[in-house]
Design a protein around this motif. Structure first.
Motif, PDB file in Angstrom:
ATOM      1  N   VAL A 135       0.835  -1.207   0.000  1.00  0.00           N
ATOM      2  CA  VAL A 135       0.000   0.000   0.000  1.00  0.00           C
ATOM      3  C   VAL A 135       0.865   1.252   0.000  1.00  0.00           C
ATOM      4  O   VAL A 135       0.613   2.218  -0.744  1.00  0.00           O
ATOM      5  N   LEU A 136       1.917   1.240   0.805  1.00  0.00           N
ATOM      6  CA  LEU A 136       2.787   2.416   0.915  1.00  0.00           C
ATOM      7  C   LEU A 136       3.542   2.686  -0.383  1.00  0.00           C
ATOM      8  O   LEU A 136       3.540   3.814  -0.894  1.00  0.00           O
ATOM      9  N   THR A 137       4.190   1.676  -0.934  1.00  0.00           N
ATOM     10  CA  THR A 137       4.982   1.885  -2.143  1.00  0.00           C
ATOM     11  C   THR A 137       4.104   2.193  -3.354  1.00  0.00           C
ATOM     12  O   THR A 137       4.465   3.040  -4.178  1.00  0.00           O
ATOM     13  N   THR A 138       2.949   1.524  -3.464  1.00  0.00           N
ATOM     14  CA  THR A 138       2.043   1.824  -4.579  1.00  0.00           C
ATOM     15  C   THR A 138       1.542   3.258  -4.492  1.00  0.00           C
ATOM     16  O   THR A 138       1.480   3.972  -5.500  1.00  0.00           O
ATOM     17  N   GLY A 139       1.203   3.701  -3.279  1.00  0.00           N
ATOM     18  CA  GLY A 139       0.774   5.085  -3.103  1.00  0.00           C
ATOM     19  C   GLY A 139       1.858   6.080  -3.461  1.00  0.00           C
ATOM     20  O   GLY A 139       1.605   7.104  -4.108  1.00  0.00           O
ATOM     21  N   LEU A 140       3.098   5.784  -3.077  1.00  0.00           N
ATOM     22  CA  LEU A 140       4.212   6.678  -3.390  1.00  0.00           C
ATOM     23  C   LEU A 140       4.491   6.709  -4.891  1.00  0.00           C
ATOM     24  O   LEU A 140       4.806   7.764  -5.460  1.00  0.00           O
ATOM     25  N   ILE A 141       4.391   5.556  -5.541  1.00  0.00           N
ATOM     26  CA  ILE A 141       4.630   5.514  -6.987  1.00  0.00           C
ATOM     27  C   ILE A 141       3.549   6.277  -7.730  1.00  0.00           C
ATOM     28  O   ILE A 141       3.825   7.017  -8.679  1.00  0.00           O
ATOM     29  N   VAL A 142       2.294   6.121  -7.318  1.00  0.00           N
ATOM     30  CA  VAL A 142       1.187   6.820  -7.988  1.00  0.00           C
ATOM     31  C   VAL A 142       1.248   8.321  -7.716  1.00  0.00           C
ATOM     32  O   VAL A 142       0.908   9.138  -8.575  1.00  0.00           O
ATOM     33  N   TYR A 143       1.705   8.699  -6.530  1.00  0.00           N
ATOM     34  CA  TYR A 143       1.747  10.116  -6.169  1.00  0.00           C
ATOM     35  C   TYR A 143       2.702  10.908  -7.048  1.00  0.00           C
ATOM     36  O   TYR A 143       2.444  12.080  -7.354  1.00  0.00           O
ATOM     37  N   SER A 144       3.788  10.286  -7.465  1.00  0.00           N
ATOM     38  CA  SER A 144       4.793  11.019  -8.244  1.00  0.00           C
ATOM     39  C   SER A 144       4.254  11.540  -9.571  1.00  0.00           C
ATOM     40  O   SER A 144       4.353  12.734  -9.853  1.00  0.00           O
ATOM     41  N   LEU A 168       0.494   7.099 -17.501  1.00  0.00           N
ATOM     42  CA  LEU A 168       1.454   6.575 -16.532  1.00  0.00           C
ATOM     43  C   LEU A 168       0.820   6.430 -15.161  1.00  0.00           C
ATOM     44  O   LEU A 168       1.069   5.457 -14.438  1.00  0.00           O
ATOM     45  N   LEU A 169      -0.025   7.383 -14.793  1.00  0.00           N
ATOM     46  CA  LEU A 169      -0.695   7.341 -13.496  1.00  0.00           C
ATOM     47  C   LEU A 169      -1.595   6.118 -13.395  1.00  0.00           C
ATOM     48  O   LEU A 169      -1.562   5.377 -12.407  1.00  0.00           O
ATOM     49  N   ILE A 170      -2.415   5.888 -14.420  1.00  0.00           N
ATOM     50  CA  ILE A 170      -3.348   4.761 -14.413  1.00  0.00           C
ATOM     51  C   ILE A 170      -2.590   3.441 -14.451  1.00  0.00           C
ATOM     52  O   ILE A 170      -2.938   2.478 -13.751  1.00  0.00           O
ATOM     53  N   LEU A 171      -1.529   3.378 -15.262  1.00  0.00           N
ATOM     54  CA  LEU A 171      -0.737   2.160 -15.367  1.00  0.00           C
ATOM     55  C   LEU A 171      -0.074   1.808 -14.045  1.00  0.00           C
ATOM     56  O   LEU A 171      -0.087   0.654 -13.618  1.00  0.00           O
ATOM     57  N   SER A 172       0.482   2.799 -13.382  1.00  0.00           N
ATOM     58  CA  SER A 172       1.119   2.564 -12.082  1.00  0.00           C
ATOM     59  C   SER A 172       0.104   2.090 -11.054  1.00  0.00           C
ATOM     60  O   SER A 172       0.384   1.205 -10.237  1.00  0.00           O
ATOM     61  N   LEU A 173      -1.096   2.679 -11.096  1.00  0.00           N
ATOM     62  CA  LEU A 173      -2.132   2.331 -10.126  1.00  0.00           C
ATOM     63  C   LEU A 173      -2.635   0.911 -10.342  1.00  0.00           C
ATOM     64  O   LEU A 173      -2.716   0.115  -9.403  1.00  0.00           O
ATOM     65  N   GLU A 174      -2.972   0.566 -11.595  1.00  0.00           N
ATOM     66  CA  GLU A 174      -3.575  -0.742 -11.827  1.00  0.00           C
ATOM     67  C   GLU A 174      -2.568  -1.878 -11.686  1.00  0.00           C
ATOM     68  O   GLU A 174      -2.926  -2.973 -11.234  1.00  0.00           O
ATOM     69  N   SER A 175      -1.309  -1.652 -12.032  1.00  0.00           N
ATOM     70  CA  SER A 175      -0.311  -2.709 -11.892  1.00  0.00           C
ATOM     71  C   SER A 175      -0.037  -3.011 -10.422  1.00  0.00           C
ATOM     72  O   SER A 175       0.156  -4.170 -10.048  1.00  0.00           O
ATOM     73  N   GLY A 176      -0.004  -1.979  -9.586  1.00  0.00           N
ATOM     74  CA  GLY A 176       0.199  -2.204  -8.166  1.00  0.00           C
ATOM     75  C   GLY A 176      -1.059  -2.644  -7.450  1.00  0.00           C
ATOM     76  O   GLY A 176      -0.994  -3.365  -6.447  1.00  0.00           O
ATOM     77  N   LEU A 177      -2.222  -2.232  -7.981  1.00  0.00           N
ATOM     78  CA  LEU A 177      -3.486  -2.529  -7.306  1.00  0.00           C
ATOM     79  C   LEU A 177      -3.835  -4.012  -7.378  1.00  0.00           C
ATOM     80  O   LEU A 177      -4.440  -4.557  -6.448  1.00  0.00           O
ATOM     81  N   ILE A 178      -3.454  -4.675  -8.471  1.00  0.00           N
ATOM     82  CA  ILE A 178      -3.744  -6.104  -8.600  1.00  0.00           C
ATOM     83  C   ILE A 178      -3.099  -6.888  -7.464  1.00  0.00           C
ATOM     84  O   ILE A 178      -3.726  -7.724  -6.812  1.00  0.00           O
ATOM     85  N   TYR A 179      -1.846  -6.603  -7.229  1.00  0.00           N
ATOM     86  CA  TYR A 179      -1.099  -7.284  -6.169  1.00  0.00           C
ATOM     87  C   TYR A 179      -1.659  -6.923  -4.797  1.00  0.00           C
ATOM     88  O   TYR A 179      -1.863  -7.793  -3.941  1.00  0.00           O
ATOM     89  N   THR A 180      -1.940  -5.644  -4.577  1.00  0.00           N
ATOM     90  CA  THR A 180      -2.430  -5.197  -3.278  1.00  0.00           C
ATOM     91  C   THR A 180      -3.789  -5.805  -2.946  1.00  0.00           C
ATOM     92  O   THR A 180      -4.017  -6.274  -1.820  1.00  0.00           O
ATOM     93  N   VAL A 181      -4.699  -5.833  -3.906  1.00  0.00           N
ATOM     94  CA  VAL A 181      -6.030  -6.419  -3.686  1.00  0.00           C
ATOM     95  C   VAL A 181      -5.905  -7.907  -3.383  1.00  0.00           C
ATOM     96  O   VAL A 181      -6.611  -8.455  -2.517  1.00  0.00           O
TER      97      VAL A 181
END
Length: 255
Positions: A135-144, A168-181
């Protein structure tokens, strides 16, 4: 990245092979002279094959989380301060994973070992730490990219998905979100004591590899311009893509 990709492929393939071997041993190789029933054999989590399957999960998560931390580090300009907390979570997960493997390999108890009091605190801590790290790293990656895109959005009257950094924002979110969910689901089914956590944990071994390659594959398909950079008019709406584009000035708000 190439070494990580090969490691993930080997670990995921080994996990599938171990499951196949386990099923064949129990349902094909089990005969009447064997004192174990099929259920008892499946529940024997201290057997070498079950220990190896847990090792595959710990190793795949170890590599996947390391790559996630590395991406976060790159996105934030190699700023080590940003990844201090994720690294602590990552090291804590590794320690709990090693203890889980040790207890599982040295235990003589058959049955629901993964729910035993001796090992449950380590598995719970392992899931909490990797979930928090994700959650932390995905949030930091999406925030940039969001932080970079925000000044551009302030110059637009409406939000558009064709802004330079929205892809890039959507790609970063969905790639990390799959793992997080997936981790959220695993944590939930394990805490309620449902046997579905066996299947979910096995699926996550494959999901980690998928999410690792998802961003690389998506970016590779989108980089059709010379030098691997999409042309500027690819971010614009279809009806304005072919129009003449004026050189950007300070007053336009483009970055």
């Amino acid at each position: 990245m190439i070494i990580a990709a090969f490691l993930m492929c080997i670990i995921a393939s080994l996990d599938v092979a171990l499951h196949l071997r386990h099923v064949l041993d129990i349902f094909v190789g089990l005969n009447n002279s064997n004192s174990k029933s099929v259920i008892a054999a499946l529940n024997d989590t201290s057997s070498w094959i079950n220990v190896m399957k847990m090792a595959c999960y710990v190793a795949q998560t170890f590599v996947g989380d390391a790559i996630l931390i590395h991406r976060c580090w790159i996105v934030h300009g190699r700023n080590g301060l940003v990844i201090i907390l994720p690294i602590l979570f990552w090291l804590g997960f590794t320690a709990c994973g090693v203890m889980t493997l040790y207890i599982q390999a040295t235990s003589d108890t058959m049955g629901a070992l993964l729910k035993a009091k001796s090992i449950m605190p380590f598995i719970t801590s392992m899931l909490v730490l990797t979930l928090a790290m994700n959650v932390l790293t995905t949030g930091l990656i999406v925030y940039s990219p969001w932080k970079i895109q925000k000044p551009w959005l302030n110059t637009r009257s409406t939000f558009t998905l064709r802004s330079p950094f929205s892809a890039l924002l959507i790609l970063s979110l969905e790639s990390g979100l799959i793992y997080t969910v997936s981790m959220v689901i695993l944590f939930a089914v394990y805490m309620v004591g449902n046997n579905a956590h066996y299947g979910v944990s096995n699926a996550i071994v494959q999901i980690i590899g998928i999410t690792f390659n998802l961003m690389i594959t998506s970016v590779g398909h989108g980089n059709h311009a010379e030098g691997g950079i999409a042309p500027p008019n690819s971010f614009m709406s279809p009806d304005t893509r072919n129009e003449d584009i004026k050189p950007p000035t300070l007053s336009t708000g483009w970055r």
